[in-house]
Write a protein that holds these residues in place. Structure first.
Motif, PDB file in Angstrom:
ATOM      1  N   CYS A   8       0.955  -1.021   0.044  1.00  0.00           N
ATOM      2  CA  CYS A   8       0.020   0.024   0.011  1.00  0.00           C
ATOM      3  C   CYS A   8       0.932   1.237  -0.105  1.00  0.00           C
ATOM      4  CB  CYS A   8      -0.825  -0.077   1.193  1.00  0.00           C
ATOM      5  SG  CYS A   8      -2.225  -1.309   1.356  1.00  0.00           S
ATOM      6  N   ARG A   9       0.344   2.334  -0.783  1.00  0.00           N
ATOM      7  CA  ARG A   9       1.261   3.525  -0.846  1.00  0.00           C
ATOM      8  C   ARG A   9       0.477   4.630  -1.358  1.00  0.00           C
ATOM      9  NH1 ARG A   9       1.330   4.981  -6.213  1.00  0.00           N
ATOM     10  NH2 ARG A   9       1.271   3.222  -7.735  1.00  0.00           N
ATOM     11  N   LYS A  10       1.034   5.888  -1.176  1.00  0.00           N
ATOM     12  CA  LYS A  10       0.168   6.922  -1.353  1.00  0.00           C
ATOM     13  C   LYS A  10      -0.035   7.030  -2.985  1.00  0.00           C
ATOM     14  CE  LYS A  10       0.735   9.809   2.487  1.00  0.00           C
ATOM     15  NZ  LYS A  10       0.838  11.223   3.045  1.00  0.00           N
ATOM     16  N   ALA A  11      -1.196   7.367  -3.606  1.00  0.00           N
ATOM     17  CA  ALA A  11      -1.353   7.519  -5.110  1.00  0.00           C
ATOM     18  C   ALA A  11      -0.550   8.676  -5.706  1.00  0.00           C
ATOM     19  CB  ALA A  11      -2.678   7.279  -5.552  1.00  0.00           C
ATOM     20  N   THR A  12      -0.136   8.638  -6.695  1.00  0.00           N
ATOM     21  CA  THR A  12       0.522   9.735  -7.726  1.00  0.00           C
ATOM     22  C   THR A  12      -0.276   9.778  -8.919  1.00  0.00           C
ATOM     23  OG1 THR A  12       1.770   8.010  -8.997  1.00  0.00           O
ATOM     24  CG2 THR A  12       2.848   8.722  -6.760  1.00  0.00           C
ATOM     25  N   ALA A  13      -0.078  11.039  -9.565  1.00  0.00           N
ATOM     26  CA  ALA A  13      -0.784  11.482 -10.792  1.00  0.00           C
ATOM     27  C   ALA A  13      -0.425  10.243 -11.754  1.00  0.00           C
ATOM     28  CB  ALA A  13      -0.072  12.521 -11.205  1.00  0.00           C
ATOM     29  N   ASP A  14       0.442   9.461 -11.946  1.00  0.00           N
ATOM     30  CA  ASP A  14       0.547   8.161 -12.729  1.00  0.00           C
ATOM     31  C   ASP A  14      -0.619   7.177 -12.591  1.00  0.00           C
ATOM     32  OD1 ASP A  14       2.740   9.485 -13.748  1.00  0.00           O
ATOM     33  OD2 ASP A  14       4.242   8.306 -12.753  1.00  0.00           O
ATOM     34  N   ASP A  15      -1.119   7.349 -11.286  1.00  0.00           N
ATOM     35  CA  ASP A  15      -2.137   6.374 -11.085  1.00  0.00           C
ATOM     36  C   ASP A  15      -3.438   6.777 -11.289  1.00  0.00           C
ATOM     37  OD1 ASP A  15      -0.446   4.560  -9.742  1.00  0.00           O
ATOM     38  OD2 ASP A  15      -0.460   5.854  -7.868  1.00  0.00           O
ATOM     39  N   VAL A  16      -3.828   8.085 -11.925  1.00  0.00           N
ATOM     40  CA  VAL A  16      -5.138   8.422 -12.365  1.00  0.00           C
ATOM     41  C   VAL A  16      -5.893   7.744 -13.427  1.00  0.00           C
ATOM     42  CG1 VAL A  16      -6.353  10.532 -13.320  1.00  0.00           C
ATOM     43  CG2 VAL A  16      -4.558  10.910 -11.604  1.00  0.00           C
ATOM     44  N   ASP A  17      -5.286   7.256 -14.239  1.00  0.00           N
ATOM     45  CA  ASP A  17      -6.091   6.469 -15.383  1.00  0.00           C
ATOM     46  C   ASP A  17      -6.603   5.028 -14.777  1.00  0.00           C
ATOM     47  OD1 ASP A  17      -6.198   8.170 -17.349  1.00  0.00           O
ATOM     48  OD2 ASP A  17      -4.581   7.466 -18.338  1.00  0.00           O
ATOM     49  N   THR A  18      -5.661   4.509 -14.025  1.00  0.00           N
ATOM     50  CA  THR A  18      -6.069   3.075 -13.238  1.00  0.00           C
ATOM     51  C   THR A  18      -7.289   3.302 -12.230  1.00  0.00           C
ATOM     52  OG1 THR A  18      -3.701   2.481 -13.671  1.00  0.00           O
ATOM     53  CG2 THR A  18      -5.132   1.230 -11.888  1.00  0.00           C
ATOM     54  N   LEU A  19      -6.882   4.621 -11.434  1.00  0.00           N
ATOM     55  CA  LEU A  19      -8.080   4.800 -10.471  1.00  0.00           C
ATOM     56  C   LEU A  19      -9.505   4.922 -11.117  1.00  0.00           C
ATOM     57  CD1 LEU A  19      -5.986   7.355  -8.142  1.00  0.00           C
ATOM     58  CD2 LEU A  19      -6.990   4.902  -7.605  1.00  0.00           C
ATOM     59  N   TYR A  20      -9.429   5.715 -12.226  1.00  0.00           N
ATOM     60  CA  TYR A  20     -10.646   6.162 -12.884  1.00  0.00           C
ATOM     61  C   TYR A  20     -11.221   4.709 -13.359  1.00  0.00           C
ATOM     62  CZ  TYR A  20     -13.783   7.687 -16.438  1.00  0.00           C
ATOM     63  OH  TYR A  20     -14.733   8.102 -17.281  1.00  0.00           O
ATOM     64  N   LYS A  21     -10.418   3.859 -13.946  1.00  0.00           N
ATOM     65  CA  LYS A  21     -11.104   2.646 -14.417  1.00  0.00           C
ATOM     66  C   LYS A  21     -11.668   1.918 -13.419  1.00  0.00           C
ATOM     67  CE  LYS A  21      -7.990   2.528 -18.565  1.00  0.00           C
ATOM     68  NZ  LYS A  21      -6.699   2.283 -18.614  1.00  0.00           N
ATOM     69  N   LEU A  22     -10.929   1.709 -12.107  1.00  0.00           N
ATOM     70  CA  LEU A  22     -11.377   1.034 -11.048  1.00  0.00           C
ATOM     71  C   LEU A  22     -12.659   1.688 -10.501  1.00  0.00           C
ATOM     72  CD1 LEU A  22     -11.012  -1.415  -9.241  1.00  0.00           C
ATOM     73  CD2 LEU A  22      -9.409   0.120  -7.840  1.00  0.00           C
ATOM     74  N   ILE A  23     -12.699   2.887 -10.244  1.00  0.00           N
ATOM     75  CA  ILE A  23     -13.842   3.534  -9.566  1.00  0.00           C
ATOM     76  C   ILE A  23     -15.256   3.468 -10.576  1.00  0.00           C
ATOM     77  CG2 ILE A  23     -14.832   5.919  -9.117  1.00  0.00           C
ATOM     78  CD1 ILE A  23     -11.932   6.247  -7.741  1.00  0.00           C
ATOM     79  N   GLN A  24     -15.072   3.722 -11.842  1.00  0.00           N
ATOM     80  CA  GLN A  24     -15.778   3.711 -12.872  1.00  0.00           C
ATOM     81  C   GLN A  24     -16.315   2.272 -12.877  1.00  0.00           C
ATOM     82  OE1 GLN A  24     -16.785   6.524 -14.242  1.00  0.00           O
ATOM     83  NE2 GLN A  24     -18.470   5.469 -15.547  1.00  0.00           N
ATOM     84  N   GLY A  25     -16.015   1.422 -12.991  1.00  0.00           N
ATOM     85  CA  GLY A  25     -16.542  -0.064 -12.959  1.00  0.00           C
ATOM     86  C   GLY A  25     -17.402  -0.178 -11.743  1.00  0.00           C
ATOM     87  N   TYR A  26     -17.054   0.313 -10.658  1.00  0.00           N
ATOM     88  CA  TYR A  26     -17.958   0.098  -9.349  1.00  0.00           C
ATOM     89  C   TYR A  26     -19.223   1.207  -9.569  1.00  0.00           C
ATOM     90  CZ  TYR A  26     -15.045  -2.362  -6.471  1.00  0.00           C
ATOM     91  OH  TYR A  26     -14.240  -3.540  -5.810  1.00  0.00           O
ATOM     92  N   ALA A  27     -18.960   2.357 -10.288  1.00  0.00           N
ATOM     93  CA  ALA A  27     -20.078   3.520 -10.309  1.00  0.00           C
ATOM     94  C   ALA A  27     -20.999   2.949 -11.424  1.00  0.00           C
ATOM     95  CB  ALA A  27     -19.171   4.905 -10.928  1.00  0.00           C
TER      96      ALA A  27
END
Length: 156
Positions: A8-27
């Motif tokens: 586990c680590r703090k997120a960085t700007a490089d993670d935005v696309d992955t975060l978007y896809k993961l959250i969008q799947g739940y949304a």
């Protein structure tokens, strides 16, 4: 049991696309509020990620709702990695972040009550969190028929 090699680590700007896809799947399933890439980038310092072998497989964020209250939100795990303790590891990481910020109360709105209870949360009446209601709930399409359960953990 946590998968070996989960970090586990703090997120960085490089993670935005992955975060978007993961959250969008739940949304798309109606169980998480959607977040735009722009919003994720603005809030990136509130996000943490879980990764294995350099691949992000889960995320969560800590949203400050007041001087003494934060909310765990956008907590999700990639399909194929659920049930391995990764969500619990993310919650523990976020709780430590709240402690480091000196915030004594951590809440979440969830459909997974047993998961949070296992991490030391208790079920509470969501109306005790007007900060949450006026921050996010007013914008939610379920605001008049919310079926999420509020949970709270007091930190010492």
């Amino acid at each position: 049991m946590v998968s070996v090699g989960t970090l586990c680590r703090k997120a960085t700007a490089d993670d935005v696309d992955t975060l978007y896809k993961l959250i969008q799947g739940y949304a798309e399933q109606g169980i998480m509020l959607p977040r735009s890439r722009e919003a994720l980038l603005r809030m990136i310092d509130t996000f943490v990620v879980a990764e294995q072998g350099g691949t992000v497989i889960g995320c969560g964020s800590l949203c400050k709702l007041g001087q003494d209250l934060v909310e765990i939100r956008s907590l999700g795990i990639t399909d194929g990695y659920k049930g391995q303790g990764i969500g619990g590891k993310l919650v523990d990481f976020l709780i430590e972040e709240a402690r480091a910020q000196g915030i004594p109360k951590v809440m979440a709105l969830t459909y997974e009550v047993a998961f949070f209870v296992k991490s030391g949360f208790t079920v509470v009446d969501k109306e005790i969190f007007p900060e949450k209601v006026w921050t996010d709930c007013v914008h939610c399409k379920k605001r008049d028929c919310c079926d999420e359960i509020a949970v709270l953990k007091m930190l010492n």
